[in-house]
Design an enzyme around this catalytic site. Structure first.
Site, PDB file in Angstrom:
ATOM      1  N   GLY A 126       0.796  -1.223   0.000  1.00  0.00           N
ATOM      2  CA  GLY A 126       0.000   0.000   0.000  1.00  0.00           C
ATOM      3  C   GLY A 126       0.824   1.267   0.000  1.00  0.00           C
ATOM      4  O   GLY A 126       0.529   2.209  -0.728  1.00  0.00           O
ATOM      5  N   ASN A 144      12.034 -12.944  -0.465  1.00  0.00           N
ATOM      6  CA  ASN A 144      11.929 -12.504   0.926  1.00  0.00           C
ATOM      7  C   ASN A 144      13.327 -12.174   1.440  1.00  0.00           C
ATOM      8  O   ASN A 144      14.185 -13.054   1.522  1.00  0.00           O
ATOM      9  CB  ASN A 144      11.284 -13.614   1.761  1.00  0.00           C
ATOM     10  CG  ASN A 144      11.037 -13.187   3.204  1.00  0.00           C
ATOM     11  OD1 ASN A 144      11.438 -12.108   3.621  1.00  0.00           O
ATOM     12  ND2 ASN A 144      10.367 -14.036   3.961  1.00  0.00           N
ATOM     13  N   CYS A 184      -7.736  -9.500  10.216  1.00  0.00           N
ATOM     14  CA  CYS A 184      -6.657  -8.803   9.515  1.00  0.00           C
ATOM     15  C   CYS A 184      -6.607  -7.354   9.974  1.00  0.00           C
ATOM     16  O   CYS A 184      -7.557  -6.839  10.561  1.00  0.00           O
ATOM     17  CB  CYS A 184      -6.868  -8.865   7.996  1.00  0.00           C
ATOM     18  SG  CYS A 184      -8.334  -7.986   7.425  1.00  0.00           S
TER      19      CYS A 184
END
Length: 404
Positions: A83, A150, A250
């Site tokens: 985001g 990652n 969440c």
């Protein structure tokens, strides 16, 4: 099943359109890098509809930035293309940054659609691939390098270190700035460890779990507090953040808060790189009160990160080597030269009374002072009163009291 087939058909149509555009560009020999226009070798301040940099170059004319073209010489690494990270990458791309390195291991999901930037037809793609495709179309002048892994794993950490130390605009040179746009403590600590070891300046950003507050923080190893110098409360309390996640629950997410945090992050990046305005070491945002607190934090001399402590020592040596500037104290202007009435200012309490009202000062790390001290409790001294024995009996005393 039907939705999956429809999504795949949309993806096929998208790829066919891209292929047709690429064939058309090659046939025309335009040599552009995407987005339907040729690459621009040099920024121009010419005010025409076809110049994407005219309004950015206007900052020079208005005296805000002395050399805006310099932005094309910088490389920024963004870790986390969610985001905040995706919007940050978009803003820097539109500003004409030289090169962007994008790191993320996640894929685009329909649940991401409330957080700006990504589109439904990109669901299933890796975030870095989807971001690169969109950003190239926005500005083909920017160079992109994407890594879909990652960074917290041992094998990927070494590669991450290598790319931020050698992935600059000129290969072999370090990036100019690393931006942390991740959403968990483990990834932040990984970035913190890498930047402390390399002496790499970076900026950290985050949005609260309830989506109504956020912050950005500039971290210069040795000069300002690193992320390990003042860990979050959830970590200081020895709580495993993985246990906080529950099935079906969440964190909240607002595109408005994400946009605000990304905006102040990129604003701070531009001020830092182009050297204008005041660069904030910490800037918070509270949407409930429209509150923007700022502050700066000194590094912790007892930080758990040994590289942070090493960077602090090197910074102190660097400061000590600088030539000392003599501070000239100007005498204050005397308002009343004569004192006809002999008036004097006298303190309300003496130094002895001040010492008695203050307690001992504890031994604290450098840079930390106490606001007040607790005075030591003193037992009230009661004067001893002695009465001489009159030699009279109790009956005689009672008789005297009756006669009163």
């Amino acid at each position: 099943m039907a939705e999956s087939v429809e999504r795949l058909q949309q993806r096929v149509e998208e790829l066919e359109r891209e292929l047709a555009q690429e064939r058309s560009r090659r046939a025309l020999g335009s040599g552009d890098g995407g987005g339907g226009r040729a690459r621009i070798e040099k920024m121009s301040s010419e005010v025409v509809d076809s110049n994407p940099y005219s309004r950015l170059m206007a900052l020079k004319r208005m005296g805000i930035v002395s050399d805006y073209e310099k932005i094309r010489t910088f490389t920024v690494a963004i870790v986390g293309v969610g985001g905040v990270g995706s919007v940050t990458a978009e803003m820097l791309t539109r500003c004409g940054i030289g090169k962007l390195l994008l790191f993320d291991y996640d894929k685009v999901e329909l649940a991401n659609m409330n957080r700006l930037f990504f589109q439904p037809h990109q669901a299933g793609l890796s975030k870095v691939q989807a971001a690169e495709h969109t950003l190239r179309n926005i500005n083909p002048d920017v160079l992109f390098e994407v890594h879909n892994y990652n960074i917290t794993t041992v094998e990927n950490f070494e590669h991450f270190m290598n790319r931020i130390s050698n992935g600059g605009l000129e290969e072999g040179k370090p990036v100019d700035l690393v931006l942390s746009c991740v959403d968990n403590f483990e990834a932040r600590m990984t970035i913190n460890t890498a930047c402390n070891e390399l002496g790499q300046t970076w900026m950290e950003s985050g949005v609260s779990e309830n989506a109504v507050s956020g912050h950005i923080q500039l971290i210069i190893p040795g000069e300002s507090a690193c992320f390990a110098c003042a860990p979050p409360l959830v970590v200081a309390a020895n709580i495993d953040e993985k246990t906080l996640k529950r099935e079906g629950v969440c964190a909240a997410s607002l595109p408005t808060t994400m946009g605000v945090v990304a905006g102040i992050l990129v604003q701070n990046v531009l001020k830092f790189l182009l050297n204008f305005g005041t660069v904030s070491f910490y800037l918070g945002y509270n949407a409930m009160q429209d509150f923007f607190p700022t502050m700066s934090m000194k590094p912790n001399p007892q930080c758990d990160d040994r590289n942070c402590r090493k960077q602090q020592k090197e910074y102190k040596k660097k400061v000590a080597a600088l030539p000392k500037q003599e501070v000239i104290q100007e005498e204050g202007e005397i308002i009343h030269e004569d004192n006809e009435w002999g008036i004097e200012l006298v303190s309300e309490i003496s130094e002895e009374e001040l010492k008695k009202s203050s307690g001992p000062i504890p031994d604290l790390p450098e840079g930390i002072i106490v606001a007040y001290t607790v005075p030591q409790k003193q037992e009230d001294s009661v004067p001893e009163v002695t009465v001489e024995d009159s030699g009279e009996s109790l009956e005689d005393l009672m008789a005297k009291m009756k006669n009163i």
